[in-house]
Scaffold this motif. Structure first.
Motif, PDB file in Angstrom:
ATOM      1  N   VAL A 163     -40.392  -1.232  15.636  1.00 39.77           N
ATOM      2  CA  VAL A 163     -41.734  -1.322  15.089  1.00 39.77           C
ATOM      3  C   VAL A 163     -42.510  -2.296  15.964  1.00 39.77           C
ATOM      4  N   ALA A 164     -43.801  -2.038  16.157  1.00 39.92           N
ATOM      5  CA  ALA A 164     -44.621  -2.925  16.987  1.00 39.92           C
ATOM      6  C   ALA A 164     -45.861  -3.352  16.227  1.00 39.92           C
ATOM      7  N   ASN A 165     -46.308  -4.548  16.528  1.00 36.27           N
ATOM      8  CA  ASN A 165     -47.535  -5.077  15.950  1.00 36.27           C
ATOM      9  C   ASN A 165     -48.212  -5.994  16.952  1.00 36.27           C
ATOM     10  N   ALA A 166     -49.518  -5.991  16.913  1.00 32.80           N
ATOM     11  CA  ALA A 166     -50.295  -6.931  17.718  1.00 32.80           C
ATOM     12  C   ALA A 166     -50.632  -8.119  16.828  1.00 32.80           C
ATOM     13  N   HIS A 167     -50.227  -9.279  17.255  1.00 33.91           N
ATOM     14  CA  HIS A 167     -50.511 -10.524  16.543  1.00 33.91           C
ATOM     15  C   HIS A 167     -51.442 -11.363  17.405  1.00 33.91           C
ATOM     16  N   LYS A 168     -51.965 -12.409  16.850  1.00 33.14           N
ATOM     17  CA  LYS A 168     -52.792 -13.313  17.636  1.00 33.14           C
ATOM     18  C   LYS A 168     -51.926 -13.922  18.737  1.00 33.14           C
ATOM     19  N   GLY A 169     -52.249 -13.624  19.971  1.00 30.79           N
ATOM     20  CA  GLY A 169     -51.542 -14.230  21.094  1.00 30.79           C
ATOM     21  C   GLY A 169     -50.306 -13.494  21.571  1.00 30.79           C
ATOM     22  N   LYS A 170     -49.935 -12.361  20.928  1.00 31.97           N
ATOM     23  CA  LYS A 170     -48.742 -11.638  21.383  1.00 31.97           C
ATOM     24  C   LYS A 170     -48.706 -10.219  20.838  1.00 31.97           C
ATOM     25  N   VAL A 171     -47.899  -9.416  21.491  1.00 35.77           N
ATOM     26  CA  VAL A 171     -47.513  -8.103  20.975  1.00 35.77           C
ATOM     27  C   VAL A 171     -46.026  -8.214  20.676  1.00 35.77           C
ATOM     28  N   LYS A 172     -45.655  -7.917  19.437  1.00 36.76           N
ATOM     29  CA  LYS A 172     -44.255  -8.063  19.003  1.00 36.76           C
ATOM     30  C   LYS A 172     -43.640  -6.682  18.836  1.00 36.76           C
ATOM     31  N   LEU A 173     -42.506  -6.482  19.489  1.00 39.97           N
ATOM     32  CA  LEU A 173     -41.723  -5.250  19.357  1.00 39.97           C
ATOM     33  C   LEU A 173     -40.390  -5.644  18.746  1.00 39.97           C
ATOM     34  N   THR A 174     -40.131  -5.167  17.532  1.00 38.98           N
ATOM     35  CA  THR A 174     -38.924  -5.540  16.801  1.00 38.98           C
ATOM     36  C   THR A 174     -38.005  -4.340  16.683  1.00 38.98           C
ATOM     37  N   PHE A 175     -36.779  -4.512  17.141  1.00 33.92           N
ATOM     38  CA  PHE A 175     -35.754  -3.476  17.058  1.00 33.92           C
ATOM     39  C   PHE A 175     -34.972  -3.667  15.764  1.00 33.92           C
ATOM     40  N   ALA A 176     -34.900  -2.602  14.972  1.00 36.56           N
ATOM     41  CA  ALA A 176     -34.277  -2.669  13.651  1.00 36.56           C
ATOM     42  C   ALA A 176     -32.823  -3.142  13.710  1.00 36.56           C
ATOM     43  N   HIS A 177     -32.090  -2.693  14.711  1.00 35.17           N
ATOM     44  CA  HIS A 177     -30.672  -3.047  14.826  1.00 35.17           C
ATOM     45  C   HIS A 177     -30.411  -3.800  16.125  1.00 35.17           C
ATOM     46  N   GLY A 178     -31.388  -4.575  16.545  1.00 38.82           N
ATOM     47  CA  GLY A 178     -31.311  -5.268  17.828  1.00 38.82           C
ATOM     48  C   GLY A 178     -30.102  -6.165  17.994  1.00 38.82           C
ATOM     49  N   ALA A 179     -29.625  -6.764  16.919  1.00 34.66           N
ATOM     50  CA  ALA A 179     -28.461  -7.650  17.007  1.00 34.66           C
ATOM     51  C   ALA A 179     -27.200  -6.890  17.414  1.00 34.66           C
ATOM     52  N   HIS A 180     -27.217  -5.579  17.276  1.00 30.55           N
ATOM     53  CA  HIS A 180     -26.055  -4.755  17.603  1.00 30.55           C
ATOM     54  C   HIS A 180     -26.178  -4.075  18.966  1.00 30.55           C
ATOM     55  N   LEU A 181     -27.259  -4.360  19.681  1.00 34.09           N
ATOM     56  CA  LEU A 181     -27.508  -3.660  20.942  1.00 34.09           C
ATOM     57  C   LEU A 181     -27.170  -4.525  22.143  1.00 34.09           C
ATOM     58  N   PRO A 182     -26.646  -3.898  23.191  1.00 32.04           N
ATOM     59  CA  PRO A 182     -26.461  -4.646  24.433  1.00 32.04           C
ATOM     60  C   PRO A 182     -27.839  -4.944  25.036  1.00 32.04           C
ATOM     61  N   ASP A 183     -28.007  -6.117  25.576  1.00 33.78           N
ATOM     62  CA  ASP A 183     -29.280  -6.513  26.185  1.00 33.78           C
ATOM     63  C   ASP A 183     -29.002  -7.187  27.532  1.00 33.78           C
ATOM     64  N   PRO A 184     -28.461  -6.423  28.482  1.00 37.30           N
ATOM     65  CA  PRO A 184     -28.081  -7.029  29.763  1.00 37.30           C
ATOM     66  C   PRO A 184     -29.261  -7.595  30.551  1.00 37.30           C
ATOM     67  N   ASP A 185     -30.462  -7.077  30.286  1.00 33.71           N
ATOM     68  CA  ASP A 185     -31.647  -7.563  31.003  1.00 33.71           C
ATOM     69  C   ASP A 185     -32.339  -8.711  30.274  1.00 33.71           C
ATOM     70  N   LYS A 186     -31.761  -9.143  29.156  1.00 34.35           N
ATOM     71  CA  LYS A 186     -32.270 -10.281  28.376  1.00 34.35           C
ATOM     72  C   LYS A 186     -33.738 -10.103  27.977  1.00 34.35           C
ATOM     73  N   LEU A 187     -34.052  -8.923  27.442  1.00 32.04           N
ATOM     74  CA  LEU A 187     -35.411  -8.673  26.987  1.00 32.04           C
ATOM     75  C   LEU A 187     -35.712  -9.376  25.664  1.00 32.04           C
ATOM     76  N   PHE A 188     -34.724  -9.445  24.773  1.00 36.82           N
ATOM     77  CA  PHE A 188     -34.958 -10.073  23.477  1.00 36.82           C
ATOM     78  C   PHE A 188     -35.255 -11.554  23.676  1.00 36.82           C
ATOM     79  N   ASN A 189     -36.354 -11.996  23.096  1.00 41.60           N
ATOM     80  CA  ASN A 189     -36.722 -13.410  23.212  1.00 41.60           C
ATOM     81  C   ASN A 189     -37.194 -13.999  21.880  1.00 41.60           C
ATOM     82  N   ALA A 190     -37.007 -13.260  20.791  1.00 36.41           N
ATOM     83  CA  ALA A 190     -37.409 -13.745  19.475  1.00 36.41           C
ATOM     84  C   ALA A 190     -36.474 -13.153  18.420  1.00 36.41           C
ATOM     85  N   GLY A 191     -36.318 -13.856  17.324  1.00 28.90           N
ATOM     86  CA  GLY A 191     -35.467 -13.382  16.241  1.00 28.90           C
ATOM     87  C   GLY A 191     -33.998 -13.388  16.609  1.00 28.90           C
ATOM     88  N   LEU A 192     -33.619 -14.229  17.537  1.00 23.50           N
ATOM     89  CA  LEU A 192     -32.253 -14.216  18.058  1.00 23.50           C
ATOM     90  C   LEU A 192     -31.219 -14.718  17.060  1.00 23.50           C
TER      91      LEU A 192
END
Length: 139
Positions: free
Chosen positions: A56-85
């Motif tokens: 899901v994506a939303n535009a907030h003041k100062g950022k665009v946030k893209l949240t992956f529903a099951h992100g904690a279970h996904l490989p992220d070799p490129d280290k894209l996740f930077n919030a909700g860690l």
């Protein structure tokens, strides 16, 4: 109005850098797999899904946030996740002004989310199918 049209309107209404970033994120997500569905949920949030929710994506003041529903279970070799860690399920990418969208890495993350959704479906389906068969007396 279709979800894709609502998302078009949302992006068109964001006249600063966030609109361009939002459009780039959307483009990368849709390019990852031709069967991704766009949805409009929760009174105004673009959602992308395939065999379950991807992000899901939303535009907030100062950022665009893209949240992956099951992100904690996904490989992220490129280290894209930077919030909700710290969460047990979701992970997010906060795009700030001037951030570049790493399209190949984002597409890989979207594909990993689709794979996770499919694995989750397969893992859950046999149990349900077996239970229904056993209840009906069919084996």
């Amino acid at each position: 109005m279709k979800a894709s049209e609502q998302i078009d309107q949302l992006i068109a209404g964001i006249t600063d850098w966030r609109g361009k970033t939002f459009a780039g994120v959307r483009k990368a997500i849709l390019a990852a797999d031709p069967e991704i569905l766009e949805e409009w949920k929760w009174m105004g949030s673009p959602v992308w899904s395939r065999d379950g929710m991807i992000a899901v994506a939303n535009a907030h003041k100062g950022k665009v946030k893209l949240t992956f529903a099951h992100g904690a279970h996904l490989p992220d070799p490129d280290k894209l996740f930077n919030a909700g860690l710290e969460g047990n399920a979701r992970r997010s990418i906060d795009f700030l002004e001037g951030d570049r969208i790493d399209e190949p890495a984002l597409k890989n993350l979207v594909r990993a989310a689709i794979d996770y959704n499919r694995t989750k479906l397969k893992k859950n389906a046999p149990k349900g199918a077996r239970a229904k068969t056993e209840k009906s007396g069919n084996t």
